[in-house]
Design an enzyme around this catalytic site. Structure first.
Site, PDB file in Angstrom:
ATOM      1  N   GLY A  30       1.837   1.283  -7.704  1.00 41.97           N
ATOM      2  CA  GLY A  30       1.142   2.341  -8.423  1.00 41.97           C
ATOM      3  C   GLY A  30       1.758   3.705  -8.283  1.00 41.97           C
ATOM      4  O   GLY A  30       1.203   4.690  -8.781  1.00 41.97           O
ATOM      5  N   LYS A  89      11.253  -0.798   1.663  1.00 39.20           N
ATOM      6  CA  LYS A  89       9.862  -0.976   1.244  1.00 39.20           C
ATOM      7  C   LYS A  89       9.122  -2.013   2.091  1.00 39.20           C
ATOM      8  O   LYS A  89       7.906  -2.177   1.957  1.00 39.20           O
ATOM      9  CB  LYS A  89       9.813  -1.394  -0.228  1.00 39.20           C
ATOM     10  CG  LYS A  89      10.544  -0.446  -1.169  1.00 39.20           C
ATOM     11  CD  LYS A  89       9.951   0.941  -1.157  1.00 39.20           C
ATOM     12  CE  LYS A  89      10.771   1.925  -2.002  1.00 39.20           C
ATOM     13  NZ  LYS A  89      10.833   1.565  -3.411  1.00 39.20           N
ATOM     14  N   GLY A 102       4.117   4.748  -9.876  1.00 42.53           N
ATOM     15  CA  GLY A 102       4.404   5.176 -11.238  1.00 42.53           C
ATOM     16  C   GLY A 102       3.186   5.275 -12.119  1.00 42.53           C
ATOM     17  O   GLY A 102       3.297   5.456 -13.332  1.00 42.53           O
ATOM     18  N   GLY A 120       8.974   1.311 -13.385  1.00 42.38           N
ATOM     19  CA  GLY A 120       9.625   2.016 -12.291  1.00 42.38           C
ATOM     20  C   GLY A 120      11.130   1.861 -12.327  1.00 42.38           C
ATOM     21  O   GLY A 120      11.697   1.155 -13.167  1.00 42.38           O
ATOM     22  N   GLU A 147      -0.112  -3.205 -14.535  1.00 42.51           N
ATOM     23  CA  GLU A 147       0.718  -4.065 -13.699  1.00 42.51           C
ATOM     24  C   GLU A 147      -0.104  -5.199 -13.111  1.00 42.51           C
ATOM     25  O   GLU A 147       0.331  -6.362 -13.099  1.00 42.51           O
ATOM     26  CB  GLU A 147       1.366  -3.248 -12.577  1.00 42.51           C
ATOM     27  CG  GLU A 147       2.454  -2.299 -13.061  1.00 42.51           C
ATOM     28  CD  GLU A 147       2.960  -1.369 -11.986  1.00 42.51           C
ATOM     29  OE1 GLU A 147       4.031  -0.768 -12.201  1.00 42.51           O
ATOM     30  OE2 GLU A 147       2.294  -1.224 -10.939  1.00 42.51           O
ATOM     31  N   ALA A 189       7.848  -2.584  -6.064  1.00 42.92           N
ATOM     32  CA  ALA A 189       6.711  -2.292  -5.192  1.00 42.92           C
ATOM     33  C   ALA A 189       7.014  -1.044  -4.382  1.00 42.92           C
ATOM     34  O   ALA A 189       8.174  -0.700  -4.148  1.00 42.92           O
ATOM     35  CB  ALA A 189       6.413  -3.463  -4.259  1.00 42.92           C
TER      36      ALA A 189
END
Length: 226
Positions: free
Chosen positions: A101, A127, A103, A35, A109, A89
């Site tokens: 997830g 986030k 990406g 990411g 991961e 994250a």
């Protein structure tokens, strides 16, 4: 002046590098996530002269970026331990439980995180949430089971949407589950793992972060798992 998202990502990636660098030696293996924030960390790592042995990447994209900096990339099966795993994250709560997830690299991961001694999660403060679920929860699914899994996810109260045009590095599909209010992340992670056809889900609760670094206008905050 308000800083850009890119500046915040760079700042928290630098903070993670500054944290791990004193603990590295010529035998250390790093786990590297996927990411935009992880990319910032890769670039900082590649421009440094810190000593370490190699890296395990959670995606082909991250592996390619690591190699562009002449950082050796190795398979997880070839190493005994990973000292630190650095990754971003999509959401994080106060218990350092995560949704990941966005990406489409969640399975790899989660594997690399499980193999690592210390998981350092890096993100900007947007986030951070009180309750996980605002960000749609990604689920990696065997393609032939897409419909079966979507029915099961709907029964759990979510609104599953197949992520169009996406194929993971493992050759699978991604279903994003909207409208979840995840008050018991560990229990839901276990439940999702039991659905036939699910390869992995994007809840990192049983193995959450050990350290969460969040960048914001006042700098980087560091939270540690209790």
């Amino acid at each position: 002046m308000t800083r850009t998202a890119q500046e915040l990502k760079r700042e928290v990636a630098q903070a993670a590098f500054d944290f791990i660098a004193p603990h590295l030696d010529a035998n250390a293996v790093l786990g590297i996530g996927t990411g935009s924030t992880a990319n910032e960390f890769i670039d900082i790592l590649g421009q440094s002269d810190v000593s370490f042995k190699s890296a395990v990447a959670s995606s082909e994209a991250s592996a390619e970026r690591l190699r562009s900096h002449n950082i050796p990339v190795v398979e997880l099966n070839s190493v005994d331990r990973i000292a630190f795993y650095i990754d971003g994250a999509d959401e994080a709560n106060a218990h350092l439980e995560l949704i990941k997830g966005g990406g489409a690299a969640l399975t790899r991961e989660k594997i690399v995180a499980a193999a690592s001694d210390v998981f350092v999660c890096i993100a900007d403060e947007s986030k951070e949430v009180a309750t996980l679920g605002r960000f749609p929860l990604p689920i990696e699914v065997i393609p032939m089971a897409e419909r079966l899994v979507m029915t099961a996810l709907g029964a759990l109260g979510g609104r599953p949407v197949l992520r169009a045009g996406v194929v993971t590095d493992n050759g699978n599909s991604i279903i994003d589950v909207h409208d979840l209010h995840i008050t018991a992340p560990k229990a839901l992670e276990t439940t999702l793992n039991q659905i036939t056809g699910v390869v992995c889900n994007g809840l990192f609760a049983h193995r959450g972060a050990d350290i969460l670094m969040l960048s914001g206008e006042s700098g980087v905050r560091v939270l540690r798992a209790s």
